[in-house]
Design a protein around this motif. Structure first.
Motif, PDB file in Angstrom:
ATOM      1  N   GLY A 382     -17.929 -57.035  -1.842  1.00  0.00           N
ATOM      2  CA  GLY A 382     -16.873 -56.539  -2.709  1.00  0.00           C
ATOM      3  C   GLY A 382     -15.765 -55.861  -1.918  1.00  0.00           C
ATOM      4  O   GLY A 382     -15.725 -55.925  -0.689  1.00  0.00           O
ATOM      5  N   GLU A 385     -11.903 -50.060  -4.575  1.00  0.00           N
ATOM      6  CA  GLU A 385     -11.127 -50.106  -5.814  1.00  0.00           C
ATOM      7  C   GLU A 385      -9.632 -49.872  -5.586  1.00  0.00           C
ATOM      8  O   GLU A 385      -8.810 -50.317  -6.387  1.00  0.00           O
ATOM      9  N   GLN A 430     -12.626 -57.610 -10.239  1.00  0.00           N
ATOM     10  CA  GLN A 430     -13.490 -56.436 -10.357  1.00  0.00           C
ATOM     11  C   GLN A 430     -14.711 -56.624  -9.458  1.00  0.00           C
ATOM     12  O   GLN A 430     -15.068 -57.751  -9.106  1.00  0.00           O
ATOM     13  N   ASN A 431     -15.313 -55.521  -9.074  1.00  0.00           N
ATOM     14  CA  ASN A 431     -16.576 -55.576  -8.339  1.00  0.00           C
ATOM     15  C   ASN A 431     -17.718 -55.796  -9.320  1.00  0.00           C
ATOM     16  O   ASN A 431     -17.750 -55.205 -10.407  1.00  0.00           O
ATOM     17  N   ARG A 432     -18.660 -56.653  -8.928  1.00  0.00           N
ATOM     18  CA  ARG A 432     -19.821 -56.933  -9.782  1.00  0.00           C
ATOM     19  C   ARG A 432     -20.844 -55.816  -9.650  1.00  0.00           C
ATOM     20  O   ARG A 432     -20.994 -55.202  -8.592  1.00  0.00           O
ATOM     21  N   LEU A 437     -17.641 -59.630  -5.450  1.00  0.00           N
ATOM     22  CA  LEU A 437     -16.339 -59.592  -6.108  1.00  0.00           C
ATOM     23  C   LEU A 437     -16.264 -60.698  -7.158  1.00  0.00           C
ATOM     24  O   LEU A 437     -16.733 -61.815  -6.934  1.00  0.00           O
TER      25      LEU A 437
END
Length: 449
Positions: A382, A385, A430-432, A437
């Motif tokens: 990822g 943010e 978004q990050n899982r 990612l």
């Protein structure tokens, strides 16, 4: 008088075997027949040694002449010279790389001319200066706006550095604190101008002047795009020039080292092609989307070909696996090139940032009356943010050094966003929760509805 290298070779080749033969005859004191045989053998050794040295030295001289001819005439010789095997291999590599570099140089020159035309015709005032404040280029709008601000008529744009209204620009250039961008607003005779200074790595800089109007955002994007393209092209061109200059200045460089330099130069040429190709796609989607043809595209077949044919090698090389969960009959009325670029660029992005042994999942998880909903996810590490608001910006890099090493243009996700927008969809990242990612986006079934 100095003995030439070739003559020293001959003396060595004749002298050592002859001395050895005399010593052998004296030591053994053989009969005349044996002496004759020894003499014949030594003469044969001398002949073969001289012939080998002669051929090798001629090959080196021919290769040196070949490279010098290219350097002095900027073209390949009409006649291909006969060289030994290793020199011939180097010659063919130089010839092939030279042809490719010439072709890409033409493409770069064409793109450069387009940029110059754009700079000349844009409504934004642009001027470029050397590190010691000498003018490189200024378009007509910059001169016009500058005359308005200075309340005078002059073609000498360097006068701005002596005026109080531009004192903040001089202050920034002398004490920028590591920053490379400075913005300000200037007012004169009831007119308001937006000022932007961009300082490049080599200390040259650009000054932009623009009258504030309703098209402010679009014009800023255009100027930033031009500046970024110029910056991105500069690095690979410099690298290619450096390697070629080394090869030309050192014609006797070892074959393996020459091959290494040529391969590195070639990788930068590929990067240049990628930048030009990606820039063309973005330019077309921005200014002339109507020229993209529309057709019924079977997305499952498109993705299957991408995975099993076009990207098979790079996926295997990086030990990446793609799981495709798209309906076999899913069709979109859109543009094949742009639809392909969405998934191709997302895949390349995942390989660069998620790392090796990554698993990618592509699925259309939902469908509404007018839209298909897609998820493109990997199980990598990822991203932070803070990057989510900017990852679709042109030339934005999460890790600039790593992206340049892997040959990226910095435009991949910008193309993805533009292609999704062309198909009247939206996209976000978004990050899982389980790591990795994920990109979620929509594509309209029929974009002309």
């Amino acid at each position: 008088m100095k003995i030439k290298f070739r003559h020293r070779i001959y003396i060595f080749s004749f002298g050592i075997p002859t001395l050895f033969a005399v010593m052998l005859i004296v030591a053994l004191k053989p009969n005349p027949i044996v002496c004759g045989l020894i003499g014949l053998v030594m003469l044969l050794m001398i002949f073969l040694t001289v012939a080998a040295h002669h051929h090798f030295i001629d090959s080196i001289h021919n290769l040196k002449y070949y490279i010098s001819y290219i350097r002095n005439n900027d073209r390949l010789p009409d006649i291909i010279m006969s060289l030994d095997s290793e020199a011939a291999e180097v010659q063919m590599m130089i010839q092939e790389m030279y042809k490719q570099l010439i072709e890409h140089r033409k493409n770069i020159e064409a793109e450069r001319n387009k940029l110059i035309i754009h700079i000349q015709t844009t409504d934004v005032g642009l001027a470029y200066f050397t590190s010691d404040y000498k003018e490189i280029y200024a378009n007509s709008h910059f001169i016009q706006y500058l005359n308005t601000l200075l309340d005078t008529r002059t073609f000498d744009v360097c006068k701005l550095f002596d005026r109080e209204i531009f004192a903040s620009v001089v202050q920034f250039l002398q004490h920028n604190g590591g920053k490379n961008i400075y913005t300000d607003r200037l007012n004169s005779h009831g007119l308001s101008f937006f000022l932007k200074v961009m300082l490049f790595d080599d200390k040259t800089f650009e000054i932009m002047l623009r009258k504030r109007d309703d098209e402010e955002i679009n014009q800023i994007d255009q100027v930033v795009m031009i500046s970024n393209i110029a910056h991105e092209l500069r690095t690979p061109v410099t690298v290619v020039s450096g390697y070629l200059e080394t090869l030309l200045e050192h014609p006797k460089l070892a074959a393996d080292k020459s091959k290494e330099f040529l391969e590195r130069a070639y990788s930068q040429v590929i990067r240049l092609s990628k930048i030009i190709q990606d820039t063309t796609i973005l330019s077309k989607t921005d200014t002339a989307p109507q020229y993209y043809s529309l057709e019924q595209v079977n997305l499952h077949s498109l993705l299957k070909d991408m995975i099993e044919i076009e990207m098979k090698e790079i996926l295997e090389k990086n030990h990446c696996t793609i799981h495709l969960s798209v309906n076999e009959d899913l069709c979109i009325q859109g543009n094949t090139v742009l639809l392909y670029s969405i998934f191709r660029n997302l895949t390349e992005n995942a390989i660069k940032y998620a790392g090796n042994n990554v698993t990618i999942r592509i699925c259309n998880y939902m469908e509404s009356g007018h839209y298909y909903y897609f998820s493109f996810a990997d199980d990598g590490k990822g991203i932070e943010e803070i990057h989510f608001n900017r990852i679709f910006e042109r030339f934005y890099r999460i890790n600039p050094g790593r992206t340049r090493e892997t040959g990226g243009s910095g435009l991949g996700l910008s193309i993805v966003k533009a292609a999704v927008a062309f198909h009247q969809g939206t996209i976000y990242a978004q990050n899982r929760a389980g790591g990795g990612l994920e990109f979620l986006f929509t594509l309209k079934k029929t974009i002309n509805e």
